[in-house]
Scaffold this active site. Sequence first.
Site, short mmCIF file in Angstrom:
data_model
loop_
_atom_site.label_atom_id
_atom_site.label_comp_id
_atom_site.label_asym_id
_atom_site.label_seq_id
_atom_site.Cartn_x
_atom_site.Cartn_y
_atom_site.Cartn_z
N GLU A 124 -6.37 1.28 -0.42
CA GLU A 124 -6.94 2.51 -0.70
C GLU A 124 -7.32 2.56 -2.19
OE1 GLU A 124 -7.52 4.61 1.38
OE2 GLU A 124 -6.16 4.10 2.69
N CYS A 126 -9.07 9.83 -6.72
CA CYS A 126 -10.03 8.79 -6.17
C CYS A 126 -11.30 9.54 -5.44
CB CYS A 126 -9.39 7.93 -5.19
SG CYS A 126 -8.16 9.06 -3.88
P1 NAD Z 1 -4.21 -0.34 -10.80
O1 NAD Z 1 -4.94 -1.17 -9.87
O2 NAD Z 1 -4.37 -0.69 -12.38
O3 NAD Z 1 -2.65 -0.25 -10.51
C1 NAD Z 1 -2.23 0.12 -9.25
C2 NAD Z 1 -0.69 -0.45 -8.88
O4 NAD Z 1 -0.94 -1.77 -8.69
C3 NAD Z 1 0.38 -0.08 -9.91
O5 NAD Z 1 1.83 0.07 -9.56
C4 NAD Z 1 0.40 -1.28 -10.53
O6 NAD Z 1 1.56 -1.79 -11.63
C5 NAD Z 1 0.12 -2.31 -9.86
N1 NAD Z 1 -0.34 -3.74 -9.94
C6 NAD Z 1 -1.30 -4.12 -11.19
N2 NAD Z 1 -1.55 -5.46 -10.63
C7 NAD Z 1 -0.90 -6.12 -9.75
C8 NAD Z 1 -0.90 -7.17 -9.17
N3 NAD Z 1 -1.53 -8.14 -9.59
N4 NAD Z 1 -0.12 -7.08 -7.89
C9 NAD Z 1 0.32 -6.14 -7.38
N5 NAD Z 1 0.34 -5.14 -7.93
C10 NAD Z 1 -0.37 -4.77 -9.14
O7 NAD Z 1 -4.58 1.25 -10.63
P2 NAD Z 1 -4.41 2.49 -11.19
O8 NAD Z 1 -5.04 2.77 -12.64
O9 NAD Z 1 -2.92 2.71 -11.16
O10 NAD Z 1 -4.97 3.67 -10.15
C11 NAD Z 1 -6.23 4.05 -10.38
C12 NAD Z 1 -7.09 3.55 -9.32
O11 NAD Z 1 -6.41 4.06 -8.12
C13 NAD Z 1 -8.45 4.36 -9.14
O12 NAD Z 1 -9.36 3.44 -9.09
C14 NAD Z 1 -8.43 5.33 -8.24
O13 NAD Z 1 -9.66 5.70 -7.67
C15 NAD Z 1 -7.40 4.67 -7.38
N6 NAD Z 1 -6.83 5.55 -6.10
C16 NAD Z 1 -7.31 5.27 -4.98
C17 NAD Z 1 -6.69 6.23 -3.99
C18 NAD Z 1 -7.32 5.96 -2.54
O14 NAD Z 1 -6.71 6.82 -1.80
N7 NAD Z 1 -8.27 5.71 -2.21
C19 NAD Z 1 -5.79 7.08 -4.24
C20 NAD Z 1 -5.59 7.30 -5.63
C21 NAD Z 1 -5.95 6.27 -6.73
#
Ligand code: NAD
Length: 525
Positions: free
Chosen positions: A244, A278
């Site tokens: 997502e 998002c």
């Molecule tokens: P992010 O990708 O930086 O982090 C998300 C999660 O992934 C965190 O828990 C982080 O610790 C973990 N993570 C980071 N690197 C990783 C790796 N290499 N392996 C596994 N896990 C890892 O995103 P963010 O800044 O926390 O969130 C913002 C983004 O989320 C925006 O782009 C937003 O649009 C998206 N989002 C999407 C939805 C949806 O339903 N499509 C909903 C909410 C947020």
Amino acid sequence: MSAVIKGNNEIEEIISYDPATGEDVGRVPQMSAEDVNETIGRARSAFLKWKQTSFAERRRYVMKAREVILAELDDIAHLISAESGKPFSEAISMEIAPVLDLMQHFARNTEKMLRPAKIGIGLYGMLGRTSKIVYHPLGIVGIIPAWNYPFSIPLGETVMALMAGNTVVIKPSELTPLVGLKIGEIFEKAGFPEDTVQIVTGDGRTGAALVMATPDKIMFTGSVATGKKIAESAAKNLTSVVLELGGKDPMIVFEDANLELAASAAVWGAFCNSGQSCSSVERLYVHESVVDKLTKLIVEKTRGLKQGPGYNEDVSIGAMSSEKQLKIVEDHVEDFRSAGANILTGGKRHADLQGLFYEPTVISGATNEMRAMQEETFGPTLPIAVFRTEADAVKLANDSEFGLTASVWTKDLSKGKRVAEKIEAGSVCVNEVLYTHGIAQTPWGGFKNSGRGRTHGREGLMELVQPQHIHVNRLAFLPNAWWMPYSSTAVETFRSLAKHFASGSMRKTSRLIPQLLKRIRELRK
Ligand code: NAD
């Protein structure tokens, strides 16, 4: 906000800060790959028992967890607000209320949705065959959420996974780890068997370790960049993933729309959660004949909003969750400015507030050529662009790498639905905005770079089970015409199968019976 430090005993810790005040909200350990592997081991043992529970038992546990949440509603909302910066009111309206609804829905309806079902198999039925489908749990579901809805997204996915018979390990975002731990505590207080739901805290390194620890599914919510990394490492073990990812929601307003309503919707859709959804409205396309009127309404409504620390109940716009995110907003507003767009209100950090507050910002004269109309901003900005024709509007909306959500505003519902179906996005609303993640019954997920797979709805539940086809031959005393040894009678029969049986027509297939009997007699010799 968060920071990773070495604690007294040299173990790394994450400090969680309130982005509105800078206060220390709490500390959690940065868990290692070894910790994660041990957690997965416990989840695997817990699965052996949990998968044996009946739907009625699972429902009782989930309904008990709802009661725990309701009993602690205000405390939970304060914690969400303190860690993420969102208003206390939004923590209730946009996180707690929708997830309580999701919990009751899946508690009550999962059994029905996963009931073994007979499948019609056409003419094979004439040959005495029956087929049914049964659904098995996958095993362990690893959930890696973002920080923007730290309660409702991982909790909702957890409940769906549990109702389907899986155990769960959640790695909350490093910006909101205490909300993650709170989710674990809720399941513990509801009396769930030990290790059915476990929380591992840490940053991306812990998330990466969870992916490599071979859970049976990863439910990931976050950025496109991290989603790609996860897909790559999950592929090493063929672990399936639901991704997502980001969005760049286009809102299309036609000249016949209720402009007053559309303006209020745009303000809420762009600025709730400080634009960190998002599905936040990030591009508003309005018909050129009503752009002035709509823009004036939006600016007036935006200027009337109170911004401040989220614990004040009359605050509509809280703090942003991290300095990193706020800097992206500053960069995008600067991009709009330098590309010739006009900042009508906002456009800067709040001068009188200490924390991470960026003023809600309305921008006119935006075009798709501007970088900030293409990249996800994830902040309180509302850029407005114009269109001339319906085809124009669709083209502008689809001119994006993202395809998560969109909305169309018009009094003409058939036009609204027609345009909605032309937009490349997983959810498109007509005269509505942003909130459909809150509907548990409908699938949620993106087209294009906004993701793969679905959460919520029947489609989301199907991501959490393995379908198994059970096929029974009720005429188990006859050989099949297509078995060995082959012969010229066999080839003649196969030709007839291709011509008649494969037509799907009962009338044509009945012509095949003498040939079929001849072949079966041959095989029984
Ligand atoms: P992010 O990708 O930086 O982090 C998300 C999660 O992934 C965190 O828990 C982080 O610790 C973990 N993570 C980071 N690197 C990783 C790796 N290499 N392996 C596994 N896990 C890892 O995103 P963010 O800044 O926390 O969130 C913002 C983004 O989320 C925006 O782009 C937003 O649009 C998206 N989002 C999407 C939805 C949806 O339903 N499509 C909903 C909410 C947020």
